[in-house]
Each structure stands twice: as structure tokens, then as C-alpha cells.
Design a protein around this motif. Structure first.
Motif, mmCIF file in Angstrom:
data_model
loop_
_atom_site.group_PDB
_atom_site.id
_atom_site.type_symbol
_atom_site.label_atom_id
_atom_site.label_comp_id
_atom_site.label_asym_id
_atom_site.label_seq_id
_atom_site.Cartn_x
_atom_site.Cartn_y
_atom_site.Cartn_z
ATOM 1 N N THR A 14 0.742 -1.140 0.098
ATOM 2 C CA THR A 14 0.079 -0.106 0.187
ATOM 3 C C THR A 14 0.875 1.093 0.231
ATOM 4 N N LEU A 15 1.972 1.247 0.852
ATOM 5 C CA LEU A 15 2.744 2.297 0.944
ATOM 6 C C LEU A 15 4.196 2.042 1.063
ATOM 7 N N LEU A 16 4.977 2.539 0.052
ATOM 8 C CA LEU A 16 6.418 2.236 -0.011
ATOM 9 C C LEU A 16 7.419 3.070 0.639
ATOM 10 N N VAL A 17 8.449 2.579 1.027
ATOM 11 C CA VAL A 17 9.636 3.611 1.304
ATOM 12 C C VAL A 17 9.914 4.761 0.450
ATOM 13 N N GLY A 18 9.696 5.830 0.933
ATOM 14 C CA GLY A 18 9.961 7.107 0.336
ATOM 15 C C GLY A 18 8.584 7.761 -0.318
ATOM 16 N N ASP A 19 7.370 7.092 0.012
ATOM 17 C CA ASP A 19 6.300 7.884 -0.168
ATOM 18 C C ASP A 19 6.224 9.169 0.582
ATOM 19 N N ILE A 20 5.670 10.106 0.020
ATOM 20 C CA ILE A 20 5.072 11.388 1.251
ATOM 21 C C ILE A 20 3.698 11.252 0.730
ATOM 22 N N VAL A 21 3.005 11.236 1.766
ATOM 23 C CA VAL A 21 1.622 10.977 1.790
ATOM 24 C C VAL A 21 1.089 12.361 2.727
ATOM 25 N N MET A 22 -0.191 12.620 2.006
ATOM 26 C CA MET A 22 -0.781 13.668 2.346
ATOM 27 C C MET A 22 -1.900 13.307 3.585
ATOM 28 N N VAL A 23 -2.107 13.858 4.771
ATOM 29 C CA VAL A 23 -2.925 13.171 5.775
ATOM 30 C C VAL A 23 -3.866 14.115 6.486
ATOM 31 N N LEU A 24 -5.133 13.665 6.238
ATOM 32 C CA LEU A 24 -6.196 14.634 6.618
ATOM 33 C C LEU A 24 -6.529 14.300 8.216
ATOM 34 N N PRO A 25 -6.847 15.210 8.850
ATOM 35 C CA PRO A 25 -7.092 15.145 10.367
ATOM 36 C C PRO A 25 -8.336 14.496 10.484
ATOM 37 N N PHE A 26 -8.559 13.465 11.313
ATOM 38 C CA PHE A 26 -9.991 13.060 11.920
ATOM 39 C C PHE A 26 -10.695 14.076 12.471
ATOM 40 N N GLY A 27 -11.970 13.827 12.099
ATOM 41 C CA GLY A 27 -12.788 14.767 12.713
ATOM 42 C C GLY A 27 -13.076 15.892 11.768
ATOM 43 N N GLU A 28 -12.484 16.217 10.590
ATOM 44 C CA GLU A 28 -12.775 17.124 9.638
ATOM 45 C C GLU A 28 -13.329 16.718 8.363
ATOM 46 N N GLY A 29 -13.830 17.616 7.564
ATOM 47 C CA GLY A 29 -14.297 17.104 6.415
ATOM 48 C C GLY A 29 -15.014 15.813 6.364
ATOM 49 N N PRO A 30 -14.514 15.036 5.297
ATOM 50 C CA PRO A 30 -15.067 13.576 5.113
ATOM 51 C C PRO A 30 -14.741 12.512 6.275
ATOM 52 N N LEU A 31 -13.938 13.295 7.065
ATOM 53 C CA LEU A 31 -13.216 12.214 8.017
ATOM 54 C C LEU A 31 -13.999 12.223 9.620
ATOM 55 N N LEU A 32 -15.204 12.346 9.729
ATOM 56 C CA LEU A 32 -15.925 12.607 10.981
ATOM 57 C C LEU A 32 -15.621 11.660 11.837
ATOM 58 N N GLY A 33 -15.230 12.032 13.181
ATOM 59 C CA GLY A 33 -15.235 10.875 14.226
ATOM 60 C C GLY A 33 -14.036 10.174 14.220
ATOM 61 N N ALA A 34 -14.036 9.014 14.630
ATOM 62 C CA ALA A 34 -12.705 8.066 15.042
ATOM 63 C C ALA A 34 -12.556 7.188 13.793
ATOM 64 N N PRO A 35 -11.406 6.657 13.768
ATOM 65 C CA PRO A 35 -11.018 5.790 12.456
ATOM 66 C C PRO A 35 -11.847 4.602 12.628
ATOM 67 N N ALA A 36 -12.039 4.134 11.508
ATOM 68 C CA ALA A 36 -12.813 3.186 10.877
ATOM 69 C C ALA A 36 -12.048 1.969 10.901
ATOM 70 N N ARG A 37 -12.464 0.832 11.056
ATOM 71 C CA ARG A 37 -11.916 -0.477 10.619
ATOM 72 C C ARG A 37 -11.537 -0.502 9.279
ATOM 73 N N GLY A 38 -10.353 -0.960 8.948
ATOM 74 C CA GLY A 38 -9.701 -0.703 7.398
ATOM 75 C C GLY A 38 -8.999 0.370 7.159
ATOM 76 N N ASP A 39 -9.389 1.574 7.854
ATOM 77 C CA ASP A 39 -8.511 2.834 7.571
ATOM 78 C C ASP A 39 -6.953 2.792 7.869
#
Length: 193
Positions: free
Chosen positions: A20-45
Motif C-alpha cells: 500500500t505504501l512504499l519507502v519514500g512515499d510522501i503522503v498527505m494526511v487528513l485530520p480525523f474529525g474534519e471534512g469527510p473524516l468525521l469521528g474516530a478511525p474506522a476498521r480498515g483505515d
């Protein structure tokens, strides 16, 4: 724009989430609780969190267990609350091993009870160190995480090292690979599953 302004970028330093992710990937991370990521982490996230024993260290792993869940590995297969998670062959993955030796390893697609699916690899087939575990019972307010590179991931299966992740330690969800320095990979703006 406000949502993008609150995003953070993280570099992937290890191969614990291959493919899924490789060494050297730079990922954009959306904070939980904002926009489409309301609430806590879900199974599989896929999720970024602070290590409980050292909050200055960030890990990226997949959320497998929710509060109260029972998690176990048996002969390389994942069990959640006593049910084996379906796993289908998905080809192979060319893994870089020690001393610059490459090896084709089995790749599988796991599908969780909520329909989320993702690919995992098994470098040691189904006989790795954490392929047979005791049953873990996730405490209230905590989560259980695992890497997609099942035999090469320091994750919640190591209770002394990583263990259960408290909700307040979660930072956000990797959304896209912005770019990558991974050898021979073209991963601009790739969505993280």
C-alpha cells in the motif's frame, strides 16, 4: 481550502505497509474529525498515530481492531471476533530482501466485514513470527493496528513495543501519495486505500 490547510505531510520511512505504501512515499494526511473524516478511525483505515510509549514518534498502520474487538492471527490468517477474514490470492509482489536480493512473495486481498479491502504481502508465507498469536482483546478507547507487510511490521501485535493505540494518539488518515522517491515508482497523487 480550509480542509487542505489543516492537512499534514508525512514521509514513509519503512516497508511495513508494502504494497500500500512504499519507502519514500510522501503522503498527505487528513485530520480525523474534519471534512469527510468525521469521528474516530474506522476498521480498515490507514492511519497516522503517535506511538503510545513515545509520542514524538509517528507510525502509519492499518486499523484492524476497534474497542472491545478480539484479534488473533492463526497460521497467517487474521481473525476478528472469532471469524476468519476472507483472503483471496492477488498475484505476487517483488520484495527487496537483505543484501539487495529480490524475491517474489505472495500478495493477497483481505476483505473486512464492513466491505473494506486492501492488499497484504506475506514475505515468510504464513509462518512468520506474528503469524500465530494469542488472542488480543482491544481495551475501551483503544484500537489495534497492523501493517500490510504482515511479516515485517512493528505493530499492535507487539504489546511491549507498539501495543494498543489510544484514540487521542491518532493524527489523521493518509489520503494521497503526493509523490515518491521509491525506486522505479510513479506514484503522483495516488489514492491511499
Amino acid at each position: 481550502m480550509l480542509l487542505l490547510a489543516s492537512c499534514r505531510n508525512f514521509s514513509v520511512p519503512s516497508g511495513s505497509n508494502i504494497p500500500t505504501l512504499l519507502v519514500g512515499d510522501i503522503v498527505m494526511v487528513l485530520p480525523f474529525g474534519e471534512g469527510p473524516l468525521l469521528g474516530a478511525p474506522a476498521r480498515g483505515d490507514m492511519a497516522v498515530f503517535r506511538l503510545p510509549k513515545d509520542r514524538s514518534t509517528y507510525f502509519i498502520k492499518r486499523v484492524i481492531g476497534l474497542p472491545g474487538d478480539r484479534i488473533q492471527m492463526r497460521d497467517g490468517r487474521l481473525f476478528i471476533n472469532g471469524s476468519r477474514v476472507p483472503r483471496e490470492p492477488a498475484g505476487s509482489y517483488k520484495a527487496e530482501m537483505a543484501f539487495s536480493v529480490d524475491k517474489q512473495v505472495p500478495k493477497y486481498r483481505e476483505t473486512l466485514s464492513n466491505g473494506r479491502n486492501y492488499e497484504v504481502i506475506e514475505v515468510s508465507e504464513d509462518i512468520g513470527f506474528y503469524d500465530n498469536t494469542d488472542e488480543y482483546v482491544v481495551p475501551a478507547g483503544h484500537y489495534f493496528t497492523m501493517g500490510d507487510n504482515r511479516d515485517n511490521s512493528d505493530d499492535s501485535r507487539d504489546l511491549a513495543g507498539v501495543g494498543y493505540i489510544p484514540l487521542e494518539n491518532f493524527v489523521g488518515k493518509p489520503w494521497r501519495v503526493l509523490f515518491s522517491t521509491a525506486k522505479g515508482q510513479m506514484r503522483l497523487f495516488k489514492i491511499v486505500q
